[in-house]
Design a protein around this motif. Structure first.
Motif, PDB file in Angstrom:
ATOM      1  N   GLY A 146      -0.932 -24.258  -5.948  1.00 20.41           N
ATOM      2  CA  GLY A 146      -1.407 -24.828  -4.695  1.00 20.41           C
ATOM      3  C   GLY A 146      -2.275 -23.868  -3.919  1.00 20.41           C
ATOM      4  N   ASP A 147      -2.431 -24.133  -2.627  1.00 16.75           N
ATOM      5  CA  ASP A 147      -3.323 -23.359  -1.778  1.00 16.75           C
ATOM      6  C   ASP A 147      -3.056 -21.854  -1.863  1.00 16.75           C
ATOM      7  N   VAL A 148      -4.111 -21.078  -1.906  1.00 17.43           N
ATOM      8  CA  VAL A 148      -3.983 -19.622  -1.843  1.00 17.43           C
ATOM      9  C   VAL A 148      -3.289 -19.222  -0.547  1.00 17.43           C
ATOM     10  N   SER A 149      -3.534 -19.974   0.516  1.00 11.85           N
ATOM     11  CA  SER A 149      -2.930 -19.649   1.805  1.00 11.85           C
ATOM     12  C   SER A 149      -1.405 -19.664   1.757  1.00 11.85           C
ATOM     13  N   ALA A 150      -0.831 -20.421   0.825  1.00  8.69           N
ATOM     14  CA  ALA A 150       0.631 -20.495   0.730  1.00  8.69           C
ATOM     15  C   ALA A 150       1.233 -19.179   0.249  1.00  8.69           C
ATOM     16  N   LYS A 166       2.259 -15.472   9.289  1.00  8.84           N
ATOM     17  CA  LYS A 166       1.765 -16.706   9.903  1.00  8.84           C
ATOM     18  C   LYS A 166       0.381 -16.529  10.510  1.00  8.84           C
ATOM     19  N   ALA A 167       0.173 -15.458  11.232  1.00 12.08           N
ATOM     20  CA  ALA A 167      -1.123 -15.240  11.879  1.00 12.08           C
ATOM     21  C   ALA A 167      -2.238 -15.079  10.845  1.00 12.08           C
ATOM     22  N   ALA A 168      -1.932 -14.388   9.750  1.00  6.40           N
ATOM     23  CA  ALA A 168      -2.933 -14.200   8.697  1.00  6.40           C
ATOM     24  C   ALA A 168      -3.190 -15.507   7.957  1.00  6.40           C
ATOM     25  N   ASN A 169      -2.121 -16.298   7.785  1.00  5.53           N
ATOM     26  CA  ASN A 169      -2.262 -17.603   7.141  1.00  5.53           C
ATOM     27  C   ASN A 169      -3.212 -18.491   7.946  1.00  5.53           C
ATOM     28  N   THR A 170      -2.991 -18.541   9.256  1.00  4.62           N
ATOM     29  CA  THR A 170      -3.857 -19.339  10.126  1.00  4.62           C
ATOM     30  C   THR A 170      -5.285 -18.808  10.105  1.00  4.62           C
ATOM     31  N   LYS A 171      -5.412 -17.492  10.113  1.00  4.44           N
ATOM     32  CA  LYS A 171      -6.743 -16.870  10.119  1.00  4.44           C
ATOM     33  C   LYS A 171      -7.487 -17.142   8.816  1.00  4.44           C
ATOM     34  N   LEU A 172      -6.747 -17.243   7.713  1.00 11.31           N
ATOM     35  CA  LEU A 172      -7.390 -17.547   6.440  1.00 11.31           C
ATOM     36  C   LEU A 172      -8.068 -18.906   6.497  1.00 11.31           C
ATOM     37  N   ALA A 206     -15.104 -11.401   6.882  1.00 15.01           N
ATOM     38  CA  ALA A 206     -13.916 -12.254   6.826  1.00 15.01           C
ATOM     39  C   ALA A 206     -12.761 -11.516   6.161  1.00 15.01           C
ATOM     40  N   ALA A 207     -13.068 -10.814   5.078  1.00 21.21           N
ATOM     41  CA  ALA A 207     -12.045 -10.065   4.356  1.00 21.21           C
ATOM     42  C   ALA A 207     -11.453  -8.955   5.225  1.00 21.21           C
ATOM     43  N   LYS A 208     -12.314  -8.253   5.955  1.00 24.89           N
ATOM     44  CA  LYS A 208     -11.837  -7.171   6.829  1.00 24.89           C
ATOM     45  C   LYS A 208     -10.923  -7.717   7.920  1.00 24.89           C
ATOM     46  N   GLN A 209     -11.295  -8.842   8.495  1.00 26.03           N
ATOM     47  CA  GLN A 209     -10.464  -9.442   9.545  1.00 26.03           C
ATOM     48  C   GLN A 209      -9.102  -9.864   9.013  1.00 26.03           C
ATOM     49  N   LEU A 210      -9.075 -10.380   7.793  1.00 20.55           N
ATOM     50  CA  LEU A 210      -7.800 -10.796   7.198  1.00 20.55           C
ATOM     51  C   LEU A 210      -6.905  -9.586   6.917  1.00 20.55           C
ATOM     52  N   ASP A 211      -7.483  -8.534   6.367  1.00 22.06           N
ATOM     53  CA  ASP A 211      -6.703  -7.332   6.109  1.00 22.06           C
ATOM     54  C   ASP A 211      -6.158  -6.737   7.413  1.00 22.06           C
ATOM     55  N   ALA A 212      -6.964  -6.804   8.466  1.00 25.44           N
ATOM     56  CA  ALA A 212      -6.534  -6.278   9.760  1.00 25.44           C
ATOM     57  C   ALA A 212      -5.365  -7.084  10.312  1.00 25.44           C
ATOM     58  N   GLU A 213      -5.394  -8.405  10.105  1.00 24.93           N
ATOM     59  CA  GLU A 213      -4.312  -9.264  10.586  1.00 24.93           C
ATOM     60  C   GLU A 213      -3.020  -8.967   9.836  1.00 24.93           C
ATOM     61  N   VAL A 214      -3.139  -8.729   8.536  1.00 25.57           N
ATOM     62  CA  VAL A 214      -1.970  -8.374   7.731  1.00 25.57           C
ATOM     63  C   VAL A 214      -1.395  -7.027   8.191  1.00 25.57           C
ATOM     64  N   ALA A 215      -2.293  -6.083   8.470  1.00 29.01           N
ATOM     65  CA  ALA A 215      -1.859  -4.748   8.868  1.00 29.01           C
ATOM     66  C   ALA A 215      -1.071  -4.787  10.180  1.00 29.01           C
ATOM     67  N   LYS A 216      -1.408  -5.713  11.070  1.00 29.45           N
ATOM     68  CA  LYS A 216      -0.686  -5.825  12.351  1.00 29.45           C
ATOM     69  C   LYS A 216       0.791  -6.138  12.129  1.00 29.45           C
ATOM     70  N   ALA A 217       1.098  -6.850  11.063  1.00 32.49           N
ATOM     71  CA  ALA A 217       2.471  -7.295  10.824  1.00 32.49           C
ATOM     72  C   ALA A 217       3.287  -6.279  10.022  1.00 32.49           C
ATOM     73  N   GLN A 218       2.642  -5.199   9.623  1.00 30.07           N
ATOM     74  CA  GLN A 218       3.350  -4.219   8.770  1.00 30.07           C
ATOM     75  C   GLN A 218       3.872  -3.050   9.584  1.00 30.07           C
TER      76      GLN A 218
END
Length: 453
Positions: A409-413, A418-424, A441-453
């Protein structure tokens, strides 16, 4: 149904298994006698006290499954008059919001639709939904009625149970207007380069090559997912979940770049940025575009009562084109199990018995037959289907799926934050309308993931 989400323990469903939904592989004969499945001992022996079942789904009257689901529920309450069903039927986005609130306030409906994914695992973790294993094992005709691998998509790491009963199954690919293809002198493409060549020839013939409702982010996310699998295969998506694959990796950026390539090739007309999904359907059905990338639910949209008379005979289907440099992934598809029915742990006594009986009924072979023939769509349940009722296009989609080797299914799954999922979703849309570059777009997604770590 459109935002399809998958879980941590993704199962790659074979196309041969999904084909069973349209072949004479129906389950137990008892289950094929009518829309209502065989009565469980608990349901038949329970006192006939009056109970109410709140049922939350996306099966509104406009949903392809809507008319069939309405018929099945009507038959169910006729058989069990002590049951009152309160429908809480909303479009997918609104249903997601409602269930989020219901979950937080401990007010979930007795029966509701979920999608395989990380959020569904959370339902199990919080003990919000019941494990159906016991009931499936005690009703083998029900358990064996699902296509191979379907139930596994409702298992989650750390839990031994099966937490929902799947109903929807889907595939994605390209629907095309045979007459417009003939006008341009083109054939369905098999490779990405052939697709670009077809786009050029359609434009030269004065035909808009493709339509997409780019104003709705899930359309862009689905396109990204299909491209991701054709470039990387389905297994690679699991590395997003494990964080082995950052979004800034070449593998994750490439699908973004291919989306831009479609735009630069002139695949869409200038209206695509503001076009919604309904507009996409209308453009294709009214002959304003030669192709649309969509899921198997699109069959009913082009052949059903709301489509132009006879238009379905003009529509064909071909698998998402593969990349010659990545031919090893030519048979990797976006598809599999989608919407499934869960039962709230709040349900008790006869109410719980009837909730289980209702889910059994909704996911029975007999109900699947009704849904496939009325909706002209795939299900995750085996059924004997009349091709004259289901239509030729769904058979063509099924045949094409037989070439697939793996489905997901969706890569987003695979994105648990959650925030990175929505941002994707937001960023795939932004890339498609050229509001942001693939790299940004890729940099923004990685940054969103980093916030949650």
């Amino acid at each position: 149904m459109k935002k399809i989400k998958w879980g941590k323990s993704i199962v790659l469903v074979s196309a041969t298994s999904i084909m069973l939904a349209l072949t004479a592989c129906g389950g137990n004969n008892e289950n094929n006698k009518g829309a209502i499945g065989t009565t469980s001992p608990a349901a038949s022996e329970a006192p006939k006290e009056k109970v109410t079942l709140r049922v939350a789904t996306a099966y509104t009257p406009d949903h392809p499954f809507g008319p069939a689901i309405d018929q099945i529920l009507t038959e169910f309450t006729a058989k069990y008059p002590e049951v009152t069903i309160e429908k809480e039927f909303l479009p997918v986005a609104e249903l997601d919001k409602k269930l989020t609130v219901d979950r937080a306030t401990n007010n979930l409906p007795e029966v509701f639709v979920i999608f395989p994914g990380a959020s569904t695992a959370d339902y199990a973790k919080e003990n919000k939904i019941i494990d159906l294993t016991e009931y499936l094992n005690s009703h083998i005709d029900w358990k064996d009625g699902f296509i191979s691998g379907a139930l596994d998509s409702l298992r989650f790491d750390g839990f031994t149970g099966i937490y929902a009963a799947p109903l929807g199954a889907y595939s994605t690919g390209f629907y095309y207007n045979k007459e417009l293809f003939q006008t341009a002198g083109v054939e369905p493409p098999k490779t990405w380069d052939e697709l670009l060549a077809v786009i050029d020839k359609l434009k030269a013939a004065g035909v808009t090559p493709m339509t997409i409702g780019a104003s709705e982010s899930w359309r862009a996310e689905h396109l990204y997912t299909a491209l991701f699998y054709k470039w990387n295969g389905t297994e690679k998506a699991k590395q997003i979940l494990s964080r082995e694959l950052p979004y800034s990796s070449p593998e994750a950026i490439e699908p973004f770049q291919r989306m831009v390539e479609l735009v630069d090739a002139g695949a869409f007309d200038k209206r695509y940025i503001a076009l919604n999904y309904a507009g996409e359907v209308a453009d294709f059905n009214n002959g304003k575009a030669a192709m649309r990338f969509s899921g198997s639910w699109a069959v009913g949209e082009s052949t059903g009562p709301n489509s132009p008379q006879g238009f379905g005979d003009k529509v064909g289907f071909f698998p998402f084109p593969y990349f010659t440099e990545k031919e090893e992934h030519k048979d990797s598809w976006m598809g599999g199990v989608s919407d499934s029915f869960a039962i709230s742990t709040k349900a008790e006594g006869h109410q719980k018995d009837m909730a289980i009986e209702l889910v059994k009924t909704l996911t029975s072979s007999a109900s699947s037959k009704i849904i496939i023939e009325k909706a002209q769509d795939l299900t995750a349940v085996k059924a004997e289907v009349d091709p004259e009722k289901s239509g030729k296009l769904i058979a063509e989609v099924s045949k094409a799926m037989s070439t697939g080797k793996e489905f997901a299914g969706d890569v987003s799954a695979f994105e648990p934050v959650k925030a990175a999922n929505t941002k994707l979703y937001d960023l795939t849309q932004a890339v498609l309308v050229k509001g942001v570059t693939p790299e940004d777009a890729a940099k923004q997604l990685d940054a969103e993931v980093a916030k949650a770590q």
